[in-house]
Write an enzyme that holds these catalytic residues in place. Structure first.
Site, PDB file in Angstrom:
ATOM      1  N   CYS A   1     -62.011  -5.626   9.632  1.00 42.67           N
ATOM      2  CA  CYS A   1     -61.455  -6.827  10.239  1.00 42.67           C
ATOM      3  C   CYS A   1     -62.590  -7.585  10.901  1.00 42.67           C
ATOM      4  CB  CYS A   1     -60.416  -6.454  11.281  1.00 42.67           C
ATOM      5  SG  CYS A   1     -59.137  -5.389  10.611  1.00 42.67           S
TER       6      CYS A   1
ATOM      7  N   ARG B   1     -64.624 -10.329   5.751  1.00 42.06           N
ATOM      8  CA  ARG B   1     -64.351  -8.977   6.247  1.00 42.06           C
ATOM      9  C   ARG B   1     -62.894  -8.572   6.043  1.00 42.06           C
ATOM     10  NH1 ARG B   1     -68.379  -7.098   9.604  1.00 42.06           N
ATOM     11  NH2 ARG B   1     -66.933  -5.591  10.490  1.00 42.06           N
TER      12      ARG B   1
ATOM     13  N   TRP C   1     -57.745  -6.968   7.721  1.00 37.99           N
ATOM     14  CA  TRP C   1     -57.593  -6.239   6.460  1.00 37.99           C
ATOM     15  C   TRP C   1     -56.744  -5.028   6.823  1.00 37.99           C
ATOM     16  CZ3 TRP C   1     -58.715  -1.402   4.424  1.00 37.99           C
ATOM     17  CH2 TRP C   1     -58.694  -1.298   3.017  1.00 37.99           C
TER      18      TRP C   1
ATOM     19  N   ASN D   1     -60.814  -3.937  15.637  1.00 35.58           N
ATOM     20  CA  ASN D   1     -61.329  -3.600  14.305  1.00 35.58           C
ATOM     21  C   ASN D   1     -61.540  -2.098  14.300  1.00 35.58           C
ATOM     22  OD1 ASN D   1     -62.782  -3.365  11.916  1.00 35.58           O
ATOM     23  ND2 ASN D   1     -64.686  -4.103  12.811  1.00 35.58           N
ATOM     24  N   GLY D   2     -61.080  -1.414  13.247  1.00 38.16           N
ATOM     25  CA  GLY D   2     -61.283   0.033  13.182  1.00 38.16           C
ATOM     26  C   GLY D   2     -59.958   0.758  13.223  1.00 38.16           C
TER      27      GLY D   2
ATOM     28  N   GLU E   1     -71.781  -0.856 -12.917  1.00 42.12           N
ATOM     29  CA  GLU E   1     -71.798  -2.002 -12.007  1.00 42.12           C
ATOM     30  C   GLU E   1     -71.161  -3.231 -12.667  1.00 42.12           C
ATOM     31  OE1 GLU E   1     -71.988  -2.501  -9.059  1.00 42.12           O
ATOM     32  OE2 GLU E   1     -72.501  -4.596  -8.810  1.00 42.12           O
TER      33      GLU E   1
ATOM     34  N   LYS F   1     -67.817  -5.174 -11.355  1.00 40.34           N
ATOM     35  CA  LYS F   1     -67.793  -6.615 -11.055  1.00 40.34           C
ATOM     36  C   LYS F   1     -66.598  -7.259 -11.742  1.00 40.34           C
ATOM     37  CE  LYS F   1     -69.786  -6.813  -8.337  1.00 40.34           C
ATOM     38  NZ  LYS F   1     -70.658  -5.970  -7.591  1.00 40.34           N
TER      39      LYS F   1
ATOM     40  N   GLU G   1     -63.168  -6.084 -10.228  1.00 39.71           N
ATOM     41  CA  GLU G   1     -62.831  -6.468  -8.854  1.00 39.71           C
ATOM     42  C   GLU G   1     -62.563  -7.962  -8.699  1.00 39.71           C
ATOM     43  OE1 GLU G   1     -65.634  -5.638  -5.634  1.00 39.71           O
ATOM     44  OE2 GLU G   1     -67.317  -6.124  -6.919  1.00 39.71           O
TER      45      GLU G   1
ATOM     46  N   HIS H   1     -65.932  11.202 -27.463  1.00 40.09           N
ATOM     47  CA  HIS H   1     -65.160  12.315 -26.890  1.00 40.09           C
ATOM     48  C   HIS H   1     -63.887  11.812 -26.202  1.00 40.09           C
ATOM     49  CE1 HIS H   1     -68.395  15.039 -27.875  1.00 40.09           C
ATOM     50  NE2 HIS H   1     -69.235  14.154 -27.380  1.00 40.09           N
TER      51      HIS H   1
ATOM     52  N   LYS I   1     -65.088  -6.983   2.440  1.00 40.59           N
ATOM     53  CA  LYS I   1     -66.524  -6.843   2.217  1.00 40.59           C
ATOM     54  C   LYS I   1     -67.059  -5.563   2.855  1.00 40.59           C
ATOM     55  CE  LYS I   1     -70.592  -8.532   1.023  1.00 40.59           C
ATOM     56  NZ  LYS I   1     -70.861  -8.451  -0.410  1.00 40.59           N
TER      57      LYS I   1
HETATM   58  O1  M6R Z   1     -71.672  -2.184   2.542  1.00 35.61           O
HETATM   59  P1  M6R Z   1     -71.755  -1.120   1.469  1.00 35.61           P
HETATM   60  O2  M6R Z   1     -72.899  -1.324   0.577  1.00 35.61           O
HETATM   61  O3  M6R Z   1     -71.720   0.263   2.036  1.00 35.61           O
HETATM   62  O4  M6R Z   1     -70.429  -1.325   0.630  1.00 35.61           O
HETATM   63  C1  M6R Z   1     -70.071  -0.416  -0.365  1.00 35.61           C
HETATM   64  C2  M6R Z   1     -68.929  -0.939  -1.210  1.00 35.61           C
HETATM   65  O5  M6R Z   1     -67.799  -1.151  -0.420  1.00 35.61           O
HETATM   66  C3  M6R Z   1     -69.280  -2.258  -1.918  1.00 35.61           C
HETATM   67  O6  M6R Z   1     -70.447  -2.121  -2.672  1.00 35.61           O
HETATM   68  C4  M6R Z   1     -68.132  -2.698  -2.842  1.00 35.61           C
HETATM   69  O7  M6R Z   1     -68.000  -1.810  -3.901  1.00 35.61           O
HETATM   70  C5  M6R Z   1     -68.358  -4.123  -3.313  1.00 35.61           C
HETATM   71  N1  M6R Z   1     -67.155  -4.889  -3.202  1.00 35.61           N
HETATM   72  C6  M6R Z   1     -68.788  -4.215  -4.721  1.00 35.61           C
HETATM   73  O8  M6R Z   1     -68.928  -5.519  -5.187  1.00 35.61           O
END
Ligand code: M6R
Length: 608
Positions: free
Chosen positions: A2, A27, A74, A100-101, A481, A485, A488, A504, A603
């Site tokens: 958050c 966030r 969030w 937050n938390g 990766e 992308k 997500e 397999h 994020k």
């Molecule tokens: O801040 P961090 O690098 O620890 O975050 C890790 C993941 O949450 C972050 O890489 C997430 O997978 C991204 N949304 C990917 O685009």
């Protein structure tokens, strides 16, 4: 996850708080709220959805209140609805908090407070904090916050207001970020610096357990027992433009195009003229690197993929065994640590709860811990013995792009220095790699400036229901990766597979409607990939290859080729991931989706 903004000053606080929330929206964006002290009364507005909904509900101006709090959420405990949106108040409506938390013992606290007559309006864990403060408010807000801390288990940062002390905001943190901004006749709280960067770049970084009372004139900091503390002010070298789109349609596109600069900055001062890597600033001396018997890498999401890419390079170049795991698995699998095991935690935000927990575990067991992070002073830097900063600048798009390639570059520097320290490769060869790495930012710049078929490919395939990504070695990690992308931001199911494993199982998924993306740069495993591509073609699926300039064989095998400049194959993942970022970007754009704020994501993930 958050975002918190607090303001105590002399100007109307509402537009300042709303603008701060806008800058923290990455966030969390499922609901938001603001509370202001207007003529001795708390005025709260909450809205479900992203900040546009709060702007509509609250209006940007029209209040003269000079003290207030804002929050963008969030959801963790309780659905994203109006009641669960922060701020939360106590029974009297005279105390309000944003958090937050997680308050881990909130169920017990709720039951105890309920038995004492408190009535709850939300399902959140956070609301208990407002009610606990209410029980101690007779001693003043700062003392009430201190007293409340004694009851809380978990990790959190929160800020509180009391209508009876209209000139102050009180905040505290424990393992979640909260930073103070020091302005001229005004003070700020925020989960992250960009929230107040328009107004000041002078900050006070707080420690866990600090209780801070903000007034327009300044901050008073004490510990939980009320003992005054002195914390240094520092000026952050950040530009406020970082939080703006700078002419790009989205933050993600802007950040993709910022990769040459992010890479240059990350390499700056760390590669000597002769091509030898110098990481003396990190404090990892060669003797320690020589003694290492093993490396563990822990991370989540895109940072994990950066770790996986470089795990190949470390083993191949420095001949140190590397184990890599996602942090949420690693922390519970009882790993065997040792003083000769270096644990590398990779986290761009420096806040990811699972990565931090894994690092903490390693340190407690006596292993040296290196944090690779993009955020100065973040929690990861406090959990580590050594810090290697990426210098990618602020990343706002939820889908990580420039921080990912900067992580790969920073970790490649480490791989090269490890190889140097351990004397396992000819020095001339290491210098050649150092020189090649220095040229990569320029190559990325050229790649981004080239005309490319990506948009046309995105147009052709954006309605497909499934994408398969295939690669080998580092190319496989790049596929993971690329597939992340796409899923997500476009919500299209994807699978990334080690190409040799395809037969397999995943080969059963192939048909004419499933495009297959193959990362097929010039590496020693390219000939092996060719037979995998043939297997795909034989099932009628279209192949989109990412390949190195000048590779003639690949053109015959693929419907489309996305070309990248030639470089040593250990460095290629920095280049090959870029067409995959852009492919995901354009596909999501053609589907009309909000790439900067994909659904359900945040994020920074400060909960496990
Ligand atoms: O801040 P961090 O690098 O620890 O975050 C890790 C993941 O949450 C972050 O890489 C997430 O997978 C991204 N949304 C990917 O685009």
């Amino acid at each position: 996850m958050c975002g918190i903004v607090g303001y105590a000053g002399r100007r109307p606080g509402k537009p300042i708080i709303l603008d701060g929330l806008r800058r923290l929206e990455y966030r969390g964006y499922d609901s938001a709220g603001i509370v202001l002290i207007e003529d001795g009364v708390l005025q709260t507005t909450r809205a479900v959805g992203n900040l546009d909904a709060l702007y509509a509900a609250a209006g940007a101006n029209g209040s003269q209140a000079t003290v207030g709090l804002g929050h963008t959420r969030w959801a963790t405990h309780g659905r994203p609805n109006h009641e669960n949106a922060h701020p939360h108040d106590d029974c009297s409506g005279r105390v309000s908090i944003v958090l937050n938390g997680i308050v881990e013992n909130y169920k017990e606290l709720r039951a105890e407070l309920g038995a004492r007559g408190h009535v709850f309006k939300s399902e959140t864990d956070a609301e208990v904090v407002a009610h606990l403060i209410e029980e101690h408010i007779g001693d003043g807000l700062t003392a009430a916050v201190r007293a409340t801390l004694a009851s809380l288990d978990g990790h959190y940062a929160f800020c509180a207001l009391s209508a009876d002390e209209p000139g102050i905001v009180v905040g505290t943190r424990d393992e979640c970020p909260l930073v103070v901004g020091v302005g001229e006749g005004e003070m700020f709280f925020a989960s992250a610096i960009p929230a107040f960067l328009t107004h000041t770049s002078t900050i006070i970084a707080l420690e866990d357990g600090d209780v801070v009372t903000l007034r327009a004139e300044g901050a008073q900091i004490c510990d939980v027992a009320g003992q005054p503390l002195v914390r240094e002010q520092t000026v952050v070298p950040w530009d406020d433009d970082a939080a703006e789109k700078g002419g790009y349609e989205t933050f993600m596109l802007k950040e993709i195009h910022e990769q040459p600069a992010a890479l240059r900055d990350t390499l700056a001062g760390r590669l000597r003229e002769d091509g030898v890597v110098d990481l003396s600033e990190v404090g990892l001396d060669d003797e320690m690197l020589r003694r290492l018997r093993r490396i563990f890498i822990v991370a989540c999401g895109t940072s994990y993929h950066a770790g996986l890419i470089v795990s190949y390079a470390i083993e191949q170049l420095a001949r140190v065994p590397v184990q890599i795991d996602v942090a949420s698995e690693f922390r519970y699998r009882e790993p065997v640590f040792g003083a000769d095991t270096l644990v590398i935690g990779i986290t761009q935000s420096g806040e990811t709860a699972d990565t931090l927990a894994a690092m903490r575990l390693a340190r407690a067991a006596g292993s040296p811990v290196l944090a690779v992070t993009n955020l100065m002073g973040s929690q990861a830097t406090r959990e580590a013995d050594y810090v290697l900063y990426t210098r990618a600048g602020l990343e706002i798009g939820v889908a990580a792009t420039k921080t990912h390639t900067a992580q790969v570059a920073a970790l490649l520097l480490l791989a090269l220095r490890l190889a140097w320290a351990r004397g396992v490769m000819p020095e001339a060869e290491l210098k050649r790699l150092g020189h090649e790495l220095r040229a990569v930012p320029e190559q990325v710049e050229q790649l981004l400036a080239r005309p490319s078929a990506i948009e046309e490919i995105a147009r052709r395939y954006h309605d497909e229901r499934f994408f398969l990504y295939l690669g080998r070695g580092m190319g496989f990690a790049v596929c993971l990766e690329g597939a992340l992308k796409l899923k997500e931001i476009s919500y299209i199911p994807t699978e990334a597979y080690a190409a040799g494993e395809m037969k397999h199982g995943p080969i059963a998924l192939l048909d004419k409607e499933s495009p297959v993306v193959v990362v097929a740069d010039d590496s020693p495993v390219f000939p092996k990939l060719v037979s995998n591509i043939e297997e795909v073609r034989a099932r009628g699926a279209d192949v989109i290859a990412v390949a190195t300039d000048g590779n003639e064989a690949i053109g015959e095998l693929s419907r489309d080729v996305l070309w990248v400049p030639k470089c040593d194959h250990h460095l290629a993942p920095i280049l090959t991931v870029i067409p995959l970022q852009l492919l995901a970007y354009h596909i999501a754009g053609m589907k009309g989706l909000n790439v900067d704020q994909p659904r359900n994501l945040a994020k920074t993930v400060t909960v496990e």
